[in-house]
Scaffold this motif. Structure first.
Motif, mmCIF file in Angstrom:
data_model
loop_
_atom_site.group_PDB
_atom_site.id
_atom_site.type_symbol
_atom_site.label_atom_id
_atom_site.label_comp_id
_atom_site.label_asym_id
_atom_site.label_seq_id
_atom_site.Cartn_x
_atom_site.Cartn_y
_atom_site.Cartn_z
ATOM 1 N N ARG A 1 6.738 3.512 -15.810
ATOM 2 C CA ARG A 1 5.401 4.097 -15.665
ATOM 3 C C ARG A 1 4.764 3.678 -14.344
ATOM 4 O O ARG A 1 3.926 4.369 -13.806
ATOM 5 N N PHE A 2 5.154 2.528 -13.842
ATOM 6 C CA PHE A 2 4.572 1.991 -12.619
ATOM 7 C C PHE A 2 5.336 2.396 -11.366
ATOM 8 O O PHE A 2 4.883 2.165 -10.259
ATOM 9 N N ILE B 1 10.480 6.478 -0.136
ATOM 10 C CA ILE B 1 9.309 5.849 -0.734
ATOM 11 C C ILE B 1 9.197 4.384 -0.354
ATOM 12 O O ILE B 1 8.123 3.854 -0.214
ATOM 13 N N GLY B 2 10.299 3.680 -0.157
ATOM 14 C CA GLY B 2 10.273 2.265 0.192
ATOM 15 C C GLY B 2 10.902 1.433 -0.904
ATOM 16 O O GLY B 2 11.196 1.937 -1.984
ATOM 17 N N PRO B 3 11.117 0.140 -0.653
ATOM 18 C CA PRO B 3 11.783 -0.682 -1.653
ATOM 19 C C PRO B 3 10.901 -0.985 -2.849
ATOM 20 O O PRO B 3 9.689 -1.011 -2.739
ATOM 21 N N ARG B 4 11.537 -1.223 -3.946
ATOM 22 C CA ARG B 4 10.841 -1.635 -5.158
ATOM 23 C C ARG B 4 11.041 -3.137 -5.277
ATOM 24 O O ARG B 4 12.143 -3.634 -5.197
ATOM 25 N N SER B 5 9.987 -3.845 -5.436
ATOM 26 C CA SER B 5 10.025 -5.296 -5.416
ATOM 27 C C SER B 5 10.196 -5.890 -6.795
ATOM 28 O O SER B 5 9.893 -5.264 -7.802
ATOM 29 N N LEU B 6 10.661 -7.126 -6.803
ATOM 30 C CA LEU B 6 10.634 -7.907 -8.029
ATOM 31 C C LEU B 6 9.189 -8.321 -8.261
ATOM 32 O O LEU B 6 8.382 -8.322 -7.348
ATOM 33 N N ARG C 1 1.379 7.520 -12.369
ATOM 34 C CA ARG C 1 0.373 6.753 -11.636
ATOM 35 C C ARG C 1 -0.870 6.562 -12.502
ATOM 36 O O ARG C 1 -1.431 5.479 -12.595
ATOM 37 N N ALA C 2 -1.292 7.609 -13.177
ATOM 38 C CA ALA C 2 -2.471 7.525 -14.048
ATOM 39 C C ALA C 2 -2.232 6.556 -15.202
ATOM 40 O O ALA C 2 -3.121 5.796 -15.584
ATOM 41 N N THR C 3 -1.030 6.554 -15.739
ATOM 42 C CA THR C 3 -0.687 5.633 -16.817
ATOM 43 C C THR C 3 -0.775 4.192 -16.324
ATOM 44 O O THR C 3 -1.322 3.315 -16.996
ATOM 45 N N LEU D 1 6.266 -1.724 0.043
ATOM 46 C CA LEU D 1 6.280 -2.046 -1.383
ATOM 47 C C LEU D 1 6.016 -0.779 -2.196
ATOM 48 O O LEU D 1 4.996 -0.119 -2.037
ATOM 49 N N TYR D 2 6.920 -0.458 -3.077
ATOM 50 C CA TYR D 2 6.867 0.757 -3.874
ATOM 51 C C TYR D 2 6.253 0.487 -5.244
ATOM 52 O O TYR D 2 6.348 -0.601 -5.774
ATOM 53 N N GLY D 3 5.593 1.465 -5.791
ATOM 54 C CA GLY D 3 5.073 1.367 -7.145
ATOM 55 C C GLY D 3 3.589 1.048 -7.175
ATOM 56 O O GLY D 3 2.933 0.905 -6.151
ATOM 57 N N VAL D 4 3.079 0.958 -8.387
ATOM 58 C CA VAL D 4 1.665 0.627 -8.606
ATOM 59 C C VAL D 4 1.566 -0.864 -8.843
ATOM 60 O O VAL D 4 2.249 -1.421 -9.699
ATOM 61 N N TRP D 5 0.723 -1.519 -8.047
ATOM 62 C CA TRP D 5 0.469 -2.955 -8.165
ATOM 63 C C TRP D 5 -1.026 -3.151 -8.088
ATOM 64 O O TRP D 5 -1.673 -2.671 -7.158
#
Length: 93
Positions: A34-35, A8-13, A43-45, A70-74
């Motif tokens: 959740r993110f 998926i890739g790294p998760r950032s600070l 993802r919906a949350t 960059l991983y996650g929802v931003w």
């Protein structure tokens, strides 16, 4: 950097602008998982928090500057959505 699930890739600070004293991101009180969860419910949350957030555009722009890993929802966008946005911007340029 925190390691994300495989492939998926790294998760950032968090970005520095979230540290500002007057910053009040909607995600500030949410469970961070959740993110960064891999399923559609997570993802919906996250989008539920991001859509009304006053920092959404700034957060999305920051995420777009971070590159494809960059991983996650931003800023209300997932990693694949940001990849598409970058591709579209390059094509339009």
């Amino acid at each position: 950097m925190i390691t994300a699930p495989r492939g998926i890739g790294p998760r950032s600070l968090a970005p520095d602008f979230l540290d500002a004293e007057d910053a009040q991101p909607r995600c500030g009180t949410a469970d961070p998982e959740r993110f960064f969860g891999p399923d559609i419910v997570a993802r919906a949350t996250a989008v539920t928090y991001c859509t009304p957030c006053p920092l959404r555009d700034q957060c999305r722009d920051w995420a777009l500057e971070q590159g494809n890993d960059l991983y996650g929802v931003w800023g209300g966008t997932t990693q694949p959505e940001r990849k598409r946005l970058r591709r579209s911007a390059r094509t339009a340029a």
